[in-house]
Design a protein around this motif. Structure first.
Motif, PDB file in Angstrom:
ATOM      1  N   UNK A  69     -18.383   7.595   2.236  1.00 33.95           N
ATOM      2  CA  UNK A  69     -19.160   8.752   1.780  1.00 33.95           C
ATOM      3  C   UNK A  69     -18.179   9.769   1.207  1.00 33.95           C
ATOM      4  N   UNK A 103     -17.236   9.265   7.906  1.00 32.00           N
ATOM      5  CA  UNK A 103     -17.473   9.232   6.460  1.00 32.00           C
ATOM      6  C   UNK A 103     -16.632   8.165   5.762  1.00 32.00           C
ATOM      7  N   UNK A 104     -15.721   7.520   6.501  1.00 35.59           N
ATOM      8  CA  UNK A 104     -14.868   6.513   5.875  1.00 35.59           C
ATOM      9  C   UNK A 104     -13.627   7.116   5.217  1.00 35.59           C
ATOM     10  N   UNK A 105     -13.440   8.416   5.366  1.00 39.53           N
ATOM     11  CA  UNK A 105     -12.305   9.083   4.725  1.00 39.53           C
ATOM     12  C   UNK A 105     -10.984   8.675   5.375  1.00 39.53           C
ATOM     13  N   UNK A 126       0.842  -1.201   0.000  1.00 41.52           N
ATOM     14  CA  UNK A 126       0.000   0.000   0.000  1.00 41.52           C
ATOM     15  C   UNK A 126       0.879   1.254   0.000  1.00 41.52           C
ATOM     16  N   UNK A 172      -0.317  11.532  -3.812  1.00 38.95           N
ATOM     17  CA  UNK A 172       0.262  10.639  -2.806  1.00 38.95           C
ATOM     18  C   UNK A 172       0.875   9.379  -3.434  1.00 38.95           C
ATOM     19  N   UNK A 173       0.614   9.140  -4.723  1.00 39.79           N
ATOM     20  CA  UNK A 173       1.162   7.953  -5.405  1.00 39.79           C
ATOM     21  C   UNK A 173       2.454   8.299  -6.145  1.00 39.79           C
ATOM     22  N   UNK A 212     -13.721   1.182  -1.068  1.00 45.95           N
ATOM     23  CA  UNK A 212     -14.248   0.477   0.095  1.00 45.95           C
ATOM     24  C   UNK A 212     -15.746   0.661   0.171  1.00 45.95           C
ATOM     25  N   UNK A 250     -10.298   5.761   6.606  1.00 48.58           N
ATOM     26  CA  UNK A 250     -10.006   4.437   6.041  1.00 48.58           C
ATOM     27  C   UNK A 250      -9.428   4.564   4.643  1.00 48.58           C
ATOM     28  N   UNK A 251     -10.060   5.437   3.846  1.00 47.76           N
ATOM     29  CA  UNK A 251      -9.595   5.637   2.476  1.00 47.76           C
ATOM     30  C   UNK A 251      -8.157   6.172   2.474  1.00 47.76           C
ATOM     31  N   UNK A 252      -7.861   7.074   3.409  1.00 48.17           N
ATOM     32  CA  UNK A 252      -6.505   7.611   3.524  1.00 48.17           C
ATOM     33  C   UNK A 252      -5.501   6.510   3.827  1.00 48.17           C
ATOM     34  N   UNK A 253      -5.913   5.543   4.635  1.00 47.40           N
ATOM     35  CA  UNK A 253      -4.995   4.472   5.037  1.00 47.40           C
ATOM     36  C   UNK A 253      -4.620   3.562   3.884  1.00 47.40           C
ATOM     37  N   UNK A 254      -5.397   3.578   2.805  1.00 49.70           N
ATOM     38  CA  UNK A 254      -5.012   2.741   1.663  1.00 49.70           C
ATOM     39  C   UNK A 254      -4.406   3.578   0.541  1.00 49.70           C
ATOM     40  N   UNK A 255      -4.102   4.845   0.818  1.00 43.35           N
ATOM     41  CA  UNK A 255      -3.236   5.603  -0.089  1.00 43.35           C
ATOM     42  C   UNK A 255      -1.816   5.404   0.440  1.00 43.35           C
TER      43      UNK A 255
END
Lengths: 316, 248
Positions: free
Chosen positions: A91, B83-85, A78, A108-109, A87, B87-92
């Motif tokens: 939202x 909002x799950x943001x 990752x 970030x990539x 995921x 979590x989304x950050x953790x997979x960047x």
């Protein structure tokens, strides 16, 4: 990229277990996915799909067993930007425009694609200036898709990408997805819908109660569970003889005066059925996941044996 | 080195945009301390630059603004978690350390306008006059001194749900500001309460400013108390982030 990364499978679960108290959400999962494969993870709610994906992305750690991504611990892959993911239940981030959000993720990539290209692929060209939290459900899901692909990752992981979408949004989502996967990317997505798995994956992995119960090409799965159901009314008469031996038919069931034929080839079945006499209230539908499960989990059904059992697969 | 910092910059840029578009936050977060300052110094007799109260209250309420703004970052974090943001950050490819630092920097930058607006009001409306060096020192010390509150806000945001974070921050805010003597001088507290107040981070933050306007350097005890609170709240934030990662 080192040589080991090239050689290692993209995804490797080896006896992965994740328990939450008494519940074994993932109960000994073995699964290996090679480069360029498009794999559907098919299973009903609570089958362990999302937990498996969390393990795969390093959001969670297995209680036992091992999970590797590109031959590395998931978090390393990752960090290296090899993975993009959508995921469930994400939202849109409040108070940013679509372009600002996608732009940030791209930054970030290590080797992202141009932001405009990602927006174009996700079908967001005209929405780039709109605020991400002021979009419809289908549009918001496109934003999540753009976020997943903008890093140009080798592996794309999508957890029930179409769960909240209507039919039109679902169709256009898969069109966008095809445009991306034509670039030879490895894709793993989870779904409840057999039809989606069939149309968008080369390989279907069925999981139930946290383990793989079937793993094969979509042709295998069609033959095993019957791609469609053909139903018609009896209108008080008894069912004609020889239904089970009609071309393509895998099983016959009669319920409330209606006959249901599970078939691997609905065209041939309907044609042969019409030869037997007039058919009333004919209906042809795709087999749902529930049907697939009944076919795969019922001990009486021998057809499930066309799949290579996961235990045999592990050694190969 | 650049490779470590560049993603944090981008993250801070994104989060700053988001914060400033939150008009409710901008108006209330920055406006409330100013409004209180005007009330405290203009109701019941006009205070002017020559009265000690105009300066004391200016420092107290600028410190209060810094405390409030620092805590507010937690509300935003809790919202992102829901909002799950997060979590989304953790997979960047952004690392957890980069994500936490980015958030802390954003929260910390939000503190600056809250401080400056109160000081400006003091200078313009109440005619407070200080040397240029004193103004600069005041801004910098209040800003740096507010770091423990930013960490506390972050920690609450990672540890608690969005609604709980909100309530916790409001209660913490009022409690620390009052006990720290940012609204009413500690010298008017009963003796035992004044003794307790001197150990609180809010009081020591105010003390940094009060020393500065007196032309004195911050006391070593003040710096030590603030650094201790920074360590405590920083450890809480690190713990809360790791825990949030497992559950989120």
């Amino acid at each position: 990229m080192t040589k080991t990364h090239e050689a290692a499978p993209v995804v490797a679960f080896a006896g992965a277990v994740r328990t939450f108290g008494e519940v074994r959400a993932v109960a000994g999962l073995d699964l290996t996915i090679g480069r360029g494969e498009r794999v559907a993870l098919l299973g009903r709610n609570g089958a362990g799909k999302s937990t498996s994906i969390s393990l795969l992305l390093g959001l969670d750690e297995p209680t036992a067993g091992e999970v590797r991504l590109f031959g590395e611990p998931p978090q390393h892959a990752v960090r290296a930007g090899r993975v993009g993911a959508m995921l469930q239940g994400t939202k849109p981030v409040p108070r940013v425009t679509v372009r600002e959000l996608v732009n940030f993720v791209a930054s970030s990539y290590p080797n992202p694609m141009p932001v405009d290209e990602a927006l174009e692929l996700a079908g967001l060209g005209e929405l780039a200036g709109r605020r991400a939290d002021r979009l419809s459900g289908g549009q918001a899901q496109r934003v999540n898709f753009a976020v997943a692909l903008v890093g140009d990752p080798g592996l794309l992981v999508l957890d029930e990408p179409t769960a909240a979408l209507d039919v039109a949004a679902r169709r256009s989502f898969w069109q966008s997805m095809h445009a991306f996967t034509q670039r030879g990317k490895t894709v793993l997505f989870s779904t409840h819908y057999l039809e989606e798995a069939d149309q968008n994956a080369d390989r279907v992995v069925v999981i139930d109660r946290g383990r793989v119960i079937a793993d094969g090409s979509n042709t295998d799965i069609k033959q095993a569970v019957g791609a469609s159901l053909v139903a018609f009314d009896l209108q008080g008469r008894s069912a004609p003889a020889g239904l089970a031996s009609l071309p393509g038919v895998l099983s016959v069931a009669t319920r409330d005066g209606r006959v249901q034929l599970r078939t691997a080839d609905s065209d041939a079945t309907v044609y042969a059925l019409a030869q037997l006499g007039p058919v009333r209230g004919l209906e042809v539908t795709s087999a749902g996941l529930e049907d697939a499960f009944l076919a795969l989990t019922s001990p009486a059904t021998t057809s499930a044996s066309v799949f290579s059992a996961p235990t045999q697969k592990a050694g190969s | 080195m650049f490779g470590q910092i560049a993603p944090v910059n981008q993250y801070v840029k994104l989060e700053l945009r988001r914060t400033f578009r939150d008009t409710g936050f901008v108006i209330f977060g920055i406006g409330t301390p100013v409004l209180m300052y005007l009330m405290f110094t203009n109701v019941g007799g006009k205070a002017d630059g020559s009265s000690g109260w105009a300066v004391t209250a200016m420092v107290g309420l600028a410190a209060y603004g810094a405390l409030s703004a620092g805590l507010t970052v937690g509300t935003a974090v809790a919202e992102d978690k829901a909002a799950g943001w997060l979590r989304q950050l953790r997979i960047t490819p952004l690392t957890p350390a980069q994500a936490v630092v980015g958030r802390a920097v954003t929260g910390s930058l939000m503190v600056l306008p809250a401080i400056m607006v109160v000081l400006l009001t003091g200078a313009i409306v109440n005619g407070v006059r200080l040397g240029l060096g004193q103004w600069v020192a005041l801004i910098l010390l209040l800003w740096i001194g507010s770091l423990p509150f930013t960490m506390l806000g972050l920690a609450n945001g990672y540890a608690l749900s969005a609604q709980t974070t909100n309530v916790t921050n409001v209660v913490t805010n009022l409690f620390l500001a009052f006990l720290g003597g940012l609204w009413f001088p500690v010298s008017e507290f009963p003796g035992w309460l004044a003794a307790v107040a001197r150990w609180t981070p809010a009081h020591r933050l105010g003390q940094l400013g009060w020393d500065t306007v007196q032309g004195a350097a911050p006391g070593l005890d003040t710096v030590l108390v603030l650094v201790s609170w920074l360590v405590v709240f920083g450890a809480y934030a690190g713990y809360a982030y790791r825990r949030a990662g497992r559950r989120a």
